[in-house]
Design a protein around this motif. Structure first.
Motif, PDB file in Angstrom:
ATOM      1  N   ASP A 194       4.387   9.174  -5.911  1.00  0.00           N
ATOM      2  CA  ASP A 194       3.337   9.041  -4.930  1.00  0.00           C
ATOM      3  C   ASP A 194       3.865   9.287  -3.637  1.00  0.00           C
ATOM      4  O   ASP A 194       3.191   9.041  -2.525  1.00  0.00           O
ATOM      5  CB  ASP A 194       2.593   7.667  -5.053  1.00  0.00           C
ATOM      6  CG  ASP A 194       1.790   7.697  -6.346  1.00  0.00           C
ATOM      7  OD1 ASP A 194       1.217   8.676  -6.609  1.00  0.00           O
ATOM      8  OD2 ASP A 194       1.544   6.560  -6.990  1.00  0.00           O
ATOM      9  N   THR A 195       5.044   9.619  -3.284  1.00  0.00           N
ATOM     10  CA  THR A 195       5.671   9.856  -1.768  1.00  0.00           C
ATOM     11  C   THR A 195       6.479  11.143  -2.044  1.00  0.00           C
ATOM     12  O   THR A 195       7.098  11.440  -3.159  1.00  0.00           O
ATOM     13  CB  THR A 195       6.383   8.582  -1.201  1.00  0.00           C
ATOM     14  OG1 THR A 195       7.445   8.335  -2.244  1.00  0.00           O
ATOM     15  CG2 THR A 195       5.440   7.508  -1.259  1.00  0.00           C
ATOM     16  N   ALA A 196       6.750  11.579  -0.843  1.00  0.00           N
ATOM     17  CA  ALA A 196       7.564  12.663  -0.842  1.00  0.00           C
ATOM     18  C   ALA A 196       8.368  12.814   0.722  1.00  0.00           C
ATOM     19  O   ALA A 196       7.645  12.358   1.803  1.00  0.00           O
ATOM     20  CB  ALA A 196       6.879  14.029  -1.282  1.00  0.00           C
TER      21      ALA A 196
ATOM     22  N   SER B 142       7.300  12.823   6.123  1.00  0.00           N
ATOM     23  CA  SER B 142       7.142  11.700   5.089  1.00  0.00           C
ATOM     24  C   SER B 142       5.417  11.756   4.323  1.00  0.00           C
ATOM     25  O   SER B 142       4.793  12.063   5.537  1.00  0.00           O
ATOM     26  CB  SER B 142       7.301   9.886   5.506  1.00  0.00           C
ATOM     27  OG  SER B 142       8.690   9.967   5.789  1.00  0.00           O
ATOM     28  N   VAL B 143       5.506  11.964   3.465  1.00  0.00           N
ATOM     29  CA  VAL B 143       4.011  12.345   2.632  1.00  0.00           C
ATOM     30  C   VAL B 143       3.852  11.176   1.788  1.00  0.00           C
ATOM     31  O   VAL B 143       4.685  10.649   1.074  1.00  0.00           O
ATOM     32  CB  VAL B 143       4.166  13.564   2.171  1.00  0.00           C
ATOM     33  CG1 VAL B 143       2.818  14.013   1.692  1.00  0.00           C
ATOM     34  CG2 VAL B 143       4.908  14.702   2.955  1.00  0.00           C
ATOM     35  N   SER B 144       2.476  10.892   1.707  1.00  0.00           N
ATOM     36  CA  SER B 144       2.199   9.905   0.558  1.00  0.00           C
ATOM     37  C   SER B 144       0.823  10.308   0.022  1.00  0.00           C
ATOM     38  O   SER B 144       0.145  10.868   0.605  1.00  0.00           O
ATOM     39  CB  SER B 144       1.868   8.547   1.410  1.00  0.00           C
ATOM     40  OG  SER B 144       2.802   7.876   1.548  1.00  0.00           O
ATOM     41  N   ARG B 145       0.891  10.102  -1.375  1.00  0.00           N
ATOM     42  CA  ARG B 145      -0.422  10.485  -2.291  1.00  0.00           C
ATOM     43  C   ARG B 145      -1.627   9.365  -1.660  1.00  0.00           C
ATOM     44  O   ARG B 145      -1.299   8.198  -1.816  1.00  0.00           O
ATOM     45  CB  ARG B 145       0.053  10.627  -3.498  1.00  0.00           C
ATOM     46  CG  ARG B 145      -1.338  10.971  -4.332  1.00  0.00           C
ATOM     47  CD  ARG B 145      -1.147  10.922  -5.983  1.00  0.00           C
ATOM     48  NE  ARG B 145       0.129  11.068  -6.351  1.00  0.00           N
ATOM     49  CZ  ARG B 145       0.243  12.410  -7.047  1.00  0.00           C
ATOM     50  NH1 ARG B 145      -0.359  13.454  -6.991  1.00  0.00           N
ATOM     51  NH2 ARG B 145       1.582  12.496  -7.477  1.00  0.00           N
ATOM     52  N   THR B 146      -2.799   9.727  -1.235  1.00  0.00           N
ATOM     53  CA  THR B 146      -3.735   8.835  -1.090  1.00  0.00           C
ATOM     54  C   THR B 146      -5.026   8.996  -2.077  1.00  0.00           C
ATOM     55  O   THR B 146      -4.824   9.912  -2.807  1.00  0.00           O
ATOM     56  CB  THR B 146      -4.287   8.873   0.369  1.00  0.00           C
ATOM     57  OG1 THR B 146      -4.802  10.343   0.536  1.00  0.00           O
ATOM     58  CG2 THR B 146      -3.023   8.774   1.405  1.00  0.00           C
ATOM     59  N   GLY B 147      -6.049   8.320  -1.881  1.00  0.00           N
ATOM     60  CA  GLY B 147      -7.147   8.714  -2.590  1.00  0.00           C
ATOM     61  C   GLY B 147      -7.905  10.022  -2.333  1.00  0.00           C
ATOM     62  O   GLY B 147      -8.692  10.741  -3.060  1.00  0.00           O
ATOM     63  N   GLU B 148      -7.537  10.549  -1.261  1.00  0.00           N
ATOM     64  CA  GLU B 148      -8.171  11.846  -0.544  1.00  0.00           C
ATOM     65  C   GLU B 148      -6.894  12.998  -0.690  1.00  0.00           C
ATOM     66  O   GLU B 148      -7.181  14.149  -0.592  1.00  0.00           O
ATOM     67  CB  GLU B 148      -8.253  11.988   0.912  1.00  0.00           C
ATOM     68  CG  GLU B 148      -9.577  10.835   1.260  1.00  0.00           C
ATOM     69  CD  GLU B 148      -9.071   9.426   1.355  1.00  0.00           C
ATOM     70  OE1 GLU B 148      -7.921   9.139   1.632  1.00  0.00           O
ATOM     71  OE2 GLU B 148      -9.936   8.634   0.702  1.00  0.00           O
ATOM     72  N   GLY B 149      -5.781  12.579  -1.660  1.00  0.00           N
ATOM     73  CA  GLY B 149      -4.998  13.686  -1.718  1.00  0.00           C
ATOM     74  C   GLY B 149      -3.700  13.378  -0.914  1.00  0.00           C
ATOM     75  O   GLY B 149      -3.512  12.284  -0.297  1.00  0.00           O
ATOM     76  N   TRP B 150      -2.737  14.542  -0.800  1.00  0.00           N
ATOM     77  CA  TRP B 150      -1.381  14.264   0.042  1.00  0.00           C
ATOM     78  C   TRP B 150      -1.681  14.035   1.623  1.00  0.00           C
ATOM     79  O   TRP B 150      -2.518  14.689   1.833  1.00  0.00           O
ATOM     80  CB  TRP B 150      -0.468  15.107  -0.371  1.00  0.00           C
ATOM     81  CG  TRP B 150       0.103  15.205  -1.704  1.00  0.00           C
ATOM     82  CD1 TRP B 150      -0.188  15.697  -2.904  1.00  0.00           C
ATOM     83  CD2 TRP B 150       1.121  14.357  -2.302  1.00  0.00           C
ATOM     84  NE1 TRP B 150       0.553  15.482  -3.720  1.00  0.00           N
ATOM     85  CE2 TRP B 150       1.331  14.599  -3.465  1.00  0.00           C
ATOM     86  CE3 TRP B 150       1.902  13.295  -1.492  1.00  0.00           C
ATOM     87  CZ2 TRP B 150       2.178  13.748  -4.345  1.00  0.00           C
ATOM     88  CZ3 TRP B 150       3.017  12.804  -2.422  1.00  0.00           C
ATOM     89  CH2 TRP B 150       3.166  13.010  -3.687  1.00  0.00           C
TER      90      TRP B 150
END
Length: 137
Positions: A77-79, A108-116
């Motif tokens: 869920d992260t990148a 830094s990127v996170s997966r959320t309920g709305e997407g990345w």
């Protein structure tokens, strides 16, 4: 789309928003608590980050952000993302480039309920054209 494609698209959409002056559209790219550290300053929180971007990308200056060589380290869920950037600032009136820089962008990127969504952006200039003034901090 795969996660990697979604993340690359997210990074390229940021470049397009900066170049097109579509700062309001940046809200859909960042989390509320996102941070930024660039030659133009440091910002904490999405609204402060967008305000900083608008302040450093004025209507009288055209920009072109070319991002490539994306390296994406993906977990569930992260990148983390590293990209090479070639950024040109030009006088909009005459089109004459005022500054061209090579930079390294780190996200830094996170997966959320709305997407990345981007949670952090840091840019570090590695070179600039000879005789060009550095961007104001």
């Amino acid at each position: 789309m795969t996660d990697r494609q979604d993340i690359e698209n997210l990074v390229q959409r940021l470049a397009a928003c900066l170049d097109d002056g579509r700062f309001d559209d940046m809200k859909s790219l960042f989390t509320v608590d996102a941070t930024a550290r660039t030659p133009g300053g440091t910002a904490e929180g999405r609204d402060a980050l967008i305000a900083q971007a608008a302040r450093n990308h004025t209507p009288d200056t055209a920009t072109q952000h070319l991002l490539g060589g994306l390296l994406i380290e993906l977990t569930e869920d992260t990148a983390s993302v590293r990209a090479n950037a070639l950024v040109t600032f030009a006088d909009r009136a005459d089109g004459r480039p005022e500054l061209t820089m090579g930079e390294v962008y780190r996200f830094s990127v996170s997966r959320t309920g709305e997407g990345w969504r981007l949670t952090r952006v840091e840019t570090a200039p590695t070179w600039r054209t000879r005789g060009s003034a550095a961007p104001a901090a």
